[in-house]
Design a protein around this motif. Structure first.
Motif, short mmCIF file in Angstrom:
data_model
loop_
_atom_site.label_atom_id
_atom_site.label_comp_id
_atom_site.label_asym_id
_atom_site.label_seq_id
_atom_site.Cartn_x
_atom_site.Cartn_y
_atom_site.Cartn_z
N MET A 70 0.27 10.09 -1.75
CA MET A 70 -1.11 9.93 -1.29
C MET A 70 -1.19 8.93 -0.13
O MET A 70 -1.97 9.12 0.81
N MET A 71 -0.37 7.87 -0.17
CA MET A 71 -0.35 6.92 0.94
C MET A 71 0.20 7.57 2.21
O MET A 71 -0.32 7.35 3.31
N ILE A 72 1.24 8.39 2.08
CA ILE A 72 1.81 9.10 3.23
C ILE A 72 0.75 10.00 3.85
O ILE A 72 0.56 10.02 5.07
N VAL A 73 0.05 10.76 3.02
CA VAL A 73 -0.98 11.68 3.50
C VAL A 73 -2.11 10.91 4.19
O VAL A 73 -2.65 11.36 5.21
N GLN A 74 -2.46 9.73 3.68
CA GLN A 74 -3.55 8.94 4.25
C GLN A 74 -3.11 8.09 5.44
O GLN A 74 -3.93 7.40 6.04
N GLY A 75 -1.82 8.11 5.78
CA GLY A 75 -1.34 7.36 6.94
C GLY A 75 -0.99 5.92 6.66
O GLY A 75 -0.95 5.09 7.57
N ILE A 76 -0.72 5.59 5.42
CA ILE A 76 -0.36 4.23 5.04
C ILE A 76 1.16 4.15 4.88
O ILE A 76 1.75 4.95 4.17
N SER A 77 1.78 3.19 5.53
CA SER A 77 3.23 3.02 5.43
C SER A 77 3.58 2.46 4.06
O SER A 77 3.13 1.36 3.70
N THR A 78 4.38 3.17 3.31
CA THR A 78 4.74 2.73 1.96
C THR A 78 5.64 1.50 1.97
O THR A 78 5.68 0.75 1.00
N SER A 79 6.35 1.25 3.07
CA SER A 79 7.23 0.07 3.14
C SER A 79 6.44 -1.21 3.36
O SER A 79 6.92 -2.29 3.08
N ASP A 80 5.22 -1.10 3.89
CA ASP A 80 4.40 -2.29 4.17
C ASP A 80 3.45 -2.66 3.03
O ASP A 80 2.77 -3.67 3.11
N VAL A 81 3.42 -1.85 1.99
CA VAL A 81 2.47 -2.05 0.90
C VAL A 81 3.05 -3.04 -0.11
O VAL A 81 4.20 -2.95 -0.52
#
Length: 101
Positions: free
Chosen positions: A80-91
């Motif tokens: 869901m983060m990938i789809v929304q444009g959120i970098s999973t490595s920065d979370v």
């Protein structure tokens, strides 16, 4: 990204060695990282979700270049983060209880 139900389920079965009806979601992303399809089984049949970005590209999690696996596991929240444009490595994830499987 022209493949549809039969072609994508054939890839899951023949190349990944998995069963499309086992309840998992299978994610397919094109080479330019601008198109994404999710294949999974619902009650009554297969479902494809298709997303084509107007601008930008999907940011995928880091993968070891020596890893030759044909498939990878990913958490639904990460997808869901990938789809929304959120970098999973920065979370930064907070500590939470996880049920035993």
């Amino acid at each position: 990204m022209r493949k549809s139900f039969y072609s994508l389920s054939g890839i899951v079965t023949n190349h990944m060695g998995m069963d499309v009806q086992d309840g998992d979601a299978y994610i397919f992303i094109n080479k330019s990282l601008t198109g994404l399809k999710i294949l999974h089984t619902e009650y009554g049949g297969l479902v494809i979700y298709n997303m084509k970005l107007e601008r930008g590209a999907f940011k995928l999690p880091e993968i070891d270049s020596d890893d030759t696996a044909t498939s990878r596991n990913i958490k639904w929240s990460d997808l869901m983060m990938i789809v929304q444009g959120i970098s999973t490595s920065d979370v930064k994830r907070c500590s939470r209880w996880n049920p035993k499987k």
